[in-house]
Structures are given as structure tokens and as C-alpha cells.
Design a protein around this motif. Structure first.
Motif, PDB file in Angstrom:
ATOM      1  N   LEU A 187       0.716  -1.333  -0.087  1.00  0.00           N
ATOM      2  CA  LEU A 187      -0.042  -0.188  -0.104  1.00  0.00           C
ATOM      3  C   LEU A 187       0.695   1.241   0.036  1.00  0.00           C
ATOM      4  N   GLN A 188       0.297   2.376  -0.375  1.00  0.00           N
ATOM      5  CA  GLN A 188       0.949   3.762  -0.356  1.00  0.00           C
ATOM      6  C   GLN A 188       1.133   3.933   1.140  1.00  0.00           C
ATOM      7  N   LEU A 189       2.005   5.015   1.520  1.00  0.00           N
ATOM      8  CA  LEU A 189       2.159   5.505   2.622  1.00  0.00           C
ATOM      9  C   LEU A 189       0.983   6.210   3.341  1.00  0.00           C
ATOM     10  N   ALA A 190       0.348   7.042   2.545  1.00  0.00           N
ATOM     11  CA  ALA A 190      -1.021   7.627   2.836  1.00  0.00           C
ATOM     12  C   ALA A 190      -1.880   6.660   3.048  1.00  0.00           C
ATOM     13  N   GLU A 191      -2.024   5.676   2.422  1.00  0.00           N
ATOM     14  CA  GLU A 191      -3.142   4.654   2.551  1.00  0.00           C
ATOM     15  C   GLU A 191      -3.111   4.161   3.965  1.00  0.00           C
ATOM     16  N   THR A 192      -1.946   3.728   4.178  1.00  0.00           N
ATOM     17  CA  THR A 192      -1.648   3.009   5.626  1.00  0.00           C
ATOM     18  C   THR A 192      -2.040   4.138   6.751  1.00  0.00           C
ATOM     19  N   MET A 193      -1.330   5.219   6.267  1.00  0.00           N
ATOM     20  CA  MET A 193      -1.532   6.341   7.166  1.00  0.00           C
ATOM     21  C   MET A 193      -3.110   6.677   7.718  1.00  0.00           C
ATOM     22  N   SER A 194      -3.862   6.808   6.643  1.00  0.00           N
ATOM     23  CA  SER A 194      -5.321   7.101   6.823  1.00  0.00           C
ATOM     24  C   SER A 194      -5.999   5.861   7.605  1.00  0.00           C
ATOM     25  N   ILE A 195      -5.502   4.617   7.655  1.00  0.00           N
ATOM     26  CA  ILE A 195      -6.361   3.609   8.186  1.00  0.00           C
ATOM     27  C   ILE A 195      -5.736   3.720   9.718  1.00  0.00           C
TER      28      ILE A 195
END
Length: 302
Positions: free
Chosen positions: A100-108
Motif C-alpha cells: 500500500l501507499q504510505l498515505a493509505e496506511t496512515m489514513s487507516i
């Protein structure tokens, strides 16, 4: 830890905010390095170095001679449980970062405050009013916008990110249980040491020798970033209250998005941006509600 009285109140708070921003940059460096290393190294090996180096640095700062309190705990079972939650969060997050992208994991991961508020009801006996339930519901809606759990869009790797978020929520709750019981230094040192002990036996079976000096350097970054980030957090909370610092945690989505773009060429999609915006807005709403509840409690106490 009470805020330090080393200057005018606004100045102390600004310093605390600056230290918080520095901590978030360190945490972004950890995830960026782990995502890069995940191309060639097992997540468990990366996790081992992340905690081994952090433990060495912490052990030097809080050595047994001058900081004996850092090596003791009044609640060993809770410390072990806390270490397990933290290790699980790290390993699951590193697995998710491979896909996953960094932004995706951070959003979760930003869904953690809502999980904490939800679980604090049965585990800590806290009450949740209608507005807080609303903030929790909106926050989970934002996470769903990021993940889009349909057959056409859902990436199974997001399950690892969800597992990381659940583990981190458990870590936060146990940390709250230990607050005021064990020292801040022990809360920093003991989980890192426990993670090393738990990972060391499996390391030989999954070991892959880092191929380049660059990889070795990134492994060091994961550990040094962890130690430096947590030290900066301690300093930040010593200078400003949590109610002031909490909203700035969401600035990490900026660092993660920027790092993902500069290092991996990842540009977040519209759904990720929309979901992250909803999560951040509802998180700030939850922070504001928590401030109001504490202000009422303080007034009543007077």
C-alpha cells in the motif's frame, strides 16, 4: 508528565508543537525506510532492527546506573501485553507497507482514536455521549472511503493495516492503564527490549542479509527514528498539554504523502484524499469534544 516551567506559556507550547512535528518526521522516516526495505527483506527482520537499535539508544540514555527506574515495572503483565500490541502493530504495518501507499496506511491508522474511544467503554469504564458516537461513526466512514471494501476495489493488504490499527489501539489503551504507575522512561525502554527478546529466536529462520550499505543504513534509520521520535514526544508533552498537541498529530498525513511522492512516486487517489479528509475532520471533532469534557470536569472540581 507536567509541562516544564521554562518560559512563558505560549513559548513553551510553540516549542512543544515544534517537537511534535519533529517526532512525526521521525515516524515518517521509519515507515518510508520500512517500505523501501520491504522490497527485499522480511518484515520481521526489519522489525527486529527497528527495536534492537531503539533499545540500544534508549539503554544508553536510561542506563541502569543513573536511571534504574527505567528498568523496573510495577505491572509486568501489562508491560508484556503492551509490548505485544506494539510489536504486532509494527509488524502488521510493515507487511501492509509492502503493498500500500504510505498515505493509505496512515489514513487507516488514523482510525485508532476512534477505536480507542470505542474500546474505552468496556475496558476502562468510560462513557461516550451522542456527539462522541457521531465522531466515531464519521471517522469509520472516512476509513471506509479509503479502503472501499468492495470486490472491485478492496486490496487484501488493507487487512494488515486494519490489524496494525487494532493492535495500536490496544497499545494506547494499555499505555493509559500504566500512566502514573510506571515511569515514562520504562514505558519507552521496556517495550523495545521485550520486542527484541520476542523476535530474536525467529530471526535466524527468516534472516536475509541486506544486500547493500544503503539497506544497512535504512535499517539504522528505522531504529534511530523510533528512538528519536519517542524522545521528541516525551519532550513535547513536557512542554505542552495533550489537548494542545493532539490536533497536530494529523500533520503526519502531509509528511507521509510527501514522502510517498518523493521516494516512491505515489500520488494518492481521490478516494484516499477524501477519506483522509473525513478521518482528520472527525478526529479533530473528537479532540474538541474531549477538550470540552475535560473543561467541564475541571470546572466541576473547582
Amino acid at each position: 508528565m507536567a509541562p516544564r516551567n521554562d518560559g512563558p506559556e505560549p513559548s513553551r507550547r510553540l516549542v512543544g508543537i515544534g517537537l511534535m512535528m519533529g517526532a512525526l518526521v521521525c515516524f515518517t522516516a521509519i515507515d518510508t525506510s520500512a517500505k523501501w526495505l520491504g522490497r527485499s527483506l522480511p518484515p520481521l527482520e526489519i522489525s527486529f532492527f527497528r527495536y534492537f537499535i531503539a533499545f540500544l539508544v534508549s539503554a544508553i540514555v536510561f542506563n541502569p546506573v543513573t536511571a534504574r527506574h527505567a528498568w523496573t515495572t510495577r505491572r509486568p503483565a501489562l508491560q508484556i501485553l503492551r509490548a505485544l500490541f506494539l510489536l504486532g502493530s509494527t509488524v502488521f504495518n510493515f507487511i501492509a507497507l509492502r503493498h500500500l501507499q504510505l498515505a493509505e496506511t496512515m489514513s487507516i491508522i488514523f482510525g485508532v482514536p476512534f477505536l480507542v474511544a470505542l474500546l474505552a467503554v468496556p475496558l476502562l469504564g468510560e462513557t461516550v455521549g451522542g456527539k462522541r458516537w457521531g465522531a466515531i461513526a464519521v471517522g469509520f466512514l472516512g476509513v471506509l472511503l479509503v479502503t472501499r471494501p468492495t470486490a472491485a476495489h478492496f486490496d487484501p493488504a488493507m487487512l494488515w493495516a486494519f490489524a496494525a490499527a487494532i493492535c495500536y489501539a490496544g497499545y494506547v489503551l494499555v499505555t493509559r492503564m500504566l500512566s502514573g504507575i510506571d515511569s515514562t522512561a520504562s514505558l519507552l525502554l521496556l517495550p523495545a527490549g521485550a520486542a527484541v527478546v520476542m523476535l530474536a529466536p525467529v530471526l535466524p529462520s527468516i534472516w536475509v542479509t541486506p544486500a547493500t550499505t544503503h539497506d544497512w543504513m535504512l535499517l539504522c534509520v528505522t531504529g534511530l527514528g523510533g528512538a528519536a521520535g519517542h524522545f521528541l514526544l516525551i519532550l513535547a508533552y513536557a512542554r505542552a498539554p495533550a489537548s494542545v498537541l493532539s490536533p497536530f498529530i494529523y500533520a503526519q498525513i502531509v509528511w507521509m504523502t510527501l514522502s510517498g511522492w518523493l521516494v516512491f512516486g505515489d500520488v494518492p487517489g481521490a478516494w484516499t484524499i477524501a477519506g483522509a479528509t473525513v478521518v482528520i475532520a472527525s478526529g479533530l471533532w473528537l479532540v474538541q469534544l474531549e477538550r470540552g469534557r475535560r473543561n467541564v470536569a475541571t470546572t466541576a472540581a473547582r
